[in-house]
Design a protein around this motif. Structure first.
Motif, PDB file in Angstrom:
ATOM      1  N   ILE A  69      21.559  49.527  -6.022  1.00 37.87           N
ATOM      2  CA  ILE A  69      22.623  49.714  -4.802  1.00 37.87           C
ATOM      3  C   ILE A  69      24.038  49.275  -5.088  1.00 37.87           C
ATOM      4  O   ILE A  69      24.976  50.124  -4.778  1.00 37.87           O
ATOM      5  CB  ILE A  69      22.281  48.553  -3.770  1.00 37.87           C
ATOM      6  N   LYS A  70      24.399  48.471  -6.208  1.00 38.95           N
ATOM      7  CA  LYS A  70      25.492  48.200  -6.645  1.00 38.95           C
ATOM      8  C   LYS A  70      26.177  49.252  -7.503  1.00 38.95           C
ATOM      9  O   LYS A  70      27.322  49.559  -7.244  1.00 38.95           O
ATOM     10  CB  LYS A  70      25.492  46.884  -7.483  1.00 38.95           C
ATOM     11  N   GLU A  71      25.203  49.909  -8.107  1.00 41.45           N
ATOM     12  CA  GLU A  71      25.623  51.027  -9.320  1.00 41.45           C
ATOM     13  C   GLU A  71      26.223  52.280  -8.252  1.00 41.45           C
ATOM     14  O   GLU A  71      27.089  52.937  -8.646  1.00 41.45           O
ATOM     15  CB  GLU A  71      24.383  51.523 -10.029  1.00 41.45           C
ATOM     16  N   GLU A  72      25.281  52.583  -7.118  1.00 41.48           N
ATOM     17  CA  GLU A  72      25.691  53.711  -6.487  1.00 41.48           C
ATOM     18  C   GLU A  72      26.746  53.466  -5.571  1.00 41.48           C
ATOM     19  O   GLU A  72      27.685  54.306  -5.364  1.00 41.48           O
ATOM     20  CB  GLU A  72      24.355  53.811  -5.458  1.00 41.48           C
ATOM     21  N   LYS A  73      27.108  52.107  -5.207  1.00 44.81           N
ATOM     22  CA  LYS A  73      28.249  51.714  -4.374  1.00 44.81           C
ATOM     23  C   LYS A  73      29.349  51.982  -5.427  1.00 44.81           C
ATOM     24  O   LYS A  73      30.479  52.310  -4.728  1.00 44.81           O
ATOM     25  CB  LYS A  73      28.334  50.355  -3.821  1.00 44.81           C
ATOM     26  N   GLN A  74      29.365  51.296  -6.581  1.00 45.29           N
ATOM     27  CA  GLN A  74      30.525  51.557  -7.560  1.00 45.29           C
ATOM     28  C   GLN A  74      30.960  53.046  -7.772  1.00 45.29           C
ATOM     29  O   GLN A  74      32.072  53.354  -7.856  1.00 45.29           O
ATOM     30  CB  GLN A  74      30.121  50.743  -8.745  1.00 45.29           C
ATOM     31  N   ARG A  75      29.766  53.909  -7.811  1.00 42.36           N
ATOM     32  CA  ARG A  75      30.134  55.305  -8.414  1.00 42.36           C
ATOM     33  C   ARG A  75      30.716  55.931  -7.005  1.00 42.36           C
ATOM     34  O   ARG A  75      31.782  56.605  -7.142  1.00 42.36           O
ATOM     35  CB  ARG A  75      28.629  55.916  -8.279  1.00 42.36           C
ATOM     36  N   LYS A  76      30.379  55.663  -5.849  1.00 38.65           N
ATOM     37  CA  LYS A  76      31.093  56.304  -4.623  1.00 38.65           C
ATOM     38  C   LYS A  76      32.542  55.561  -4.339  1.00 38.65           C
ATOM     39  O   LYS A  76      33.512  56.439  -4.143  1.00 38.65           O
ATOM     40  CB  LYS A  76      30.185  56.044  -3.311  1.00 38.65           C
ATOM     41  N   GLU A  77      32.607  54.289  -4.795  1.00 35.60           N
ATOM     42  CA  GLU A  77      33.926  53.845  -4.501  1.00 35.60           C
ATOM     43  C   GLU A  77      34.947  54.331  -5.549  1.00 35.60           C
ATOM     44  O   GLU A  77      36.103  54.688  -5.237  1.00 35.60           O
ATOM     45  CB  GLU A  77      33.936  51.990  -4.900  1.00 35.60           C
ATOM     46  N   ALA A  78      34.271  54.679  -6.742  1.00 38.34           N
ATOM     47  CA  ALA A  78      35.184  55.253  -7.728  1.00 38.34           C
ATOM     48  C   ALA A  78      35.521  56.697  -7.488  1.00 38.34           C
ATOM     49  O   ALA A  78      36.828  57.029  -7.451  1.00 38.34           O
ATOM     50  CB  ALA A  78      34.347  55.357  -9.107  1.00 38.34           C
ATOM     51  N   MET A 142      23.937  55.295   2.890  1.00 39.26           N
ATOM     52  CA  MET A 142      23.271  54.565   1.782  1.00 39.26           C
ATOM     53  C   MET A 142      21.773  54.422   2.251  1.00 39.26           C
ATOM     54  O   MET A 142      21.101  53.269   1.807  1.00 39.26           O
ATOM     55  CB  MET A 142      23.899  53.110   1.425  1.00 39.26           C
ATOM     56  N   SER A 143      21.400  55.067   2.827  1.00 40.46           N
ATOM     57  CA  SER A 143      20.124  55.220   3.678  1.00 40.46           C
ATOM     58  C   SER A 143      18.886  55.320   2.521  1.00 40.46           C
ATOM     59  O   SER A 143      18.058  55.051   2.659  1.00 40.46           O
ATOM     60  CB  SER A 143      19.937  56.118   4.646  1.00 40.46           C
TER      61      SER A 143
END
Length: 513
Positions: A69-78, A142-143
């Motif tokens: 979850i954290k990796e996907e969040k960081q990717r989208k944030e970037a 993020m479903s």
């Protein structure tokens, strides 16, 4: 008075037996209690270790899922931060161009106006605002990381002890004792016990098909009592592990396995068996005592000639320094007419007891008498042997200087490879030469009631000779050893191959008639 004493003696005997039985029972219960405490500690420790591993596995999985979850969040944030930075830069450029265009409208000079308009047109063409997409590169959705561990939670709630096979049931009537082998038959059970329940429940968390029986474990011990309880001083259980299905014979609804190579030196062999699946081993079956009667004896060292050394099941010839007793020194003796072999009277003075053989007899007797029934044992000469005799004798008929086969009270097979090889049956000072190679394993069969005494070359399954007589006194095994040694094997049943010899021995000549 005598009647009351006899009745009291019977009561005392009964009480003594019951007392011994109770002592054995208490020892068994005490041992079981100790074992229970040790086993409880063991399984509790295993449970705690398994729960710790389960907790560690959950923690590791949680770290893994949180990391995804954290990796996907960081990717989208970037991605969004990049779009945000580019959008701000495009907005700033667009505002500057808009202000320049408004100012250009106020220019009155045509040449200056046309020049400024051209610049605006060029800047609009290259403006970031017109090259920038106005849709977010990623969504906030993020479903894909939604979880539902209801199945796993239900699985955890179903966690239980592993399925354990039920104890097999030994069928004593189908157990067979033959040729010093015990064939144990039992009724297997495919059911399993979970948490000590009486039902067949095949559950248990993570059993993974562990209910299928993979192998059996059989244990046996020897005893002289027809009881499953182990008395003090008796042998412990001997284990035979990992009896695979390929080693088990299935007859009808029963499984069988044969334990071979046993020495029957006790009246009974007690057996028990348990099943083991992929998960665990079940309880042992109820022990069953199987009768294993065989002829057991040892050498009576008190009768052994002084130059015979008795050690366990072996007898060796050890000369005591008399030159004439050593065959290798034969021919090196002087030409004196006096014999190098001591006289019987001279040898008798060194004997250890009045029953010990002396002179040139070189004899030793067995320590168990035969007064009825069938008996069987085997003899093997040691590597350096030169001469030996084996047979039976009336103990009282043998004088201290008598050799086997030279009187009416002894029967024997004599083998020699001194000077030349010879094999002969001897009785009552008569010998019959036998045309057969010297055997390396001799079976001796004695049927006291029928008056049969047979000698077998076991390796070649050949009947060497059979005596037919009528025994009138108790017999003992008897042996003569000169130069070399022999070993005997006792605790043997009459082997099944004797059947084919017993029907033909009447056609053989015998020396006793």
């Amino acid at each position: 008075m005598d009647t009351q004493k006899e009745a009291l003696r019977r009561i005392i005997s009964t009480l003594a037996n019951k007392n011994e039985e109770l002592q054995t029972f208490l020892e068994t219960v005490d041992t079981t209690l100790t074992g229970l405490q040790e086993e409880s500690w063991k399984v509790t420790s295993e449970l705690e270790a398994e729960l710790e591993r389960l907790s560690s596995a959950l923690e590791e999985k949680g770290v893994e899922l949180r990391g995804a979850i954290k990796e996907e969040k960081q990717r989208k944030e970037a991605e969004l931060q990049k779009q945000l930075s580019e959008g701000k830069f495009a907005l700033l450029s667009c505002e500057e161009l808009l202000e320049f265009a408004n100012q250009t409208l106020n220019i009155t000079n045509e040449e200056e106006f046309l020049k400024a308009a051209k610049q605006i047109k060029e800047r609009v063409t290259m403006a970031p605002a017109f090259r920038l997409t106005t849709r977010p590169a990623v969504s906030e959705n993020m479903s894909q990381f939604t979880v539902d561990f209801s199945v796993e939670r239900a699985g955890l709630q179903r966690l239980h002890f592993l399925p354990v096979p039920r104890a097999p049931e030994i069928d004593a009537s189908s157990c067979v004792v033959r040729d010093n082998a015990v064939t144990v038959a039992w009724q297997p059970s495919s059911e399993v016990i979970v948490d000590g329940d009486s039902g067949s429940g095949g559950g248990g968390g993570g059993g993974g098909g562990g209910g299928r029986i993979e192998r059996y474990e059989l244990e046996y011990r020897k005893t002289n009592k027809d009881s499953s309880l182990r008395a003090a001083g008796e042998a412990c259980w001997e284990k035979i592990h990992d009896i695979r299905e390929t080693q088990v014979t299935v007859t009808g609804e029963r499984s069988k396995v044969t334990v071979t190579g046993l020495k029957f030196d006790s009246r009974f062999v007690v057996v028990r068996v348990r099943a083991r699946n992929k998960a665990a081993a079940g309880e042992f079956s109820e022990p069953v005592a199987i009768e294993t009667i065989a002829y057991n004896f040892g050498f009576d060292a008190a009768t052994a000639h002084p130059e015979l050394k008795v050690q366990g099941d072996t007898v060796t010839w050890e000369p005591q320094g008399v030159k004439g007793h050593d065959p290798r020194l034969k021919g090196k003796e002087n030409k004196s007419s006096r014999s190098a072999t001591p006289s019987p009277n001279k040898t008798a003075g060194s004997r250890a007891g009045r029953d010990r053989f002396a002179g040139e007899s070189y004899t030793v007797l067995g320590d168990q008498e035969m007064s009825g029934g069938c008996h069987y044992w085997e003899l093997r000469p040691l590597a350096d042997w030169k001469s030996f005799s084996v047979g039976v004798a009336y103990r009282a008929s043998l004088g201290r200087f008598d050799q086997l086969g030279k009187n009416a009270g002894s029967w024997c097979l004599h083998a020699s490879q001194w000077l030349q090889s010879s094999l002969a049956a001897k009785h009552n000072n008569r010998a019959k030469a036998l045309d057969w190679p010297l055997p390396q394993r001799i079976g001796i069969y004695c049927n006291y009631d029928n008056g049969d005494l047979s000698f077998i070359d076991v390796d070649r399954l050949r009947l060497l000779h059979s005596f037919k007589t009528k025994f009138s006194q108790t017999l003992v095994p008897a042996f003569t050893v000169w130069c070399g040694g022999i070993s005997v094997t006792t605790g043997l049943q009459v082997p099944s191959f004797m059947g084919k010899f017993l029907s033909t021995n009447r056609s053989l000549s015998n020396l006793s008639q």
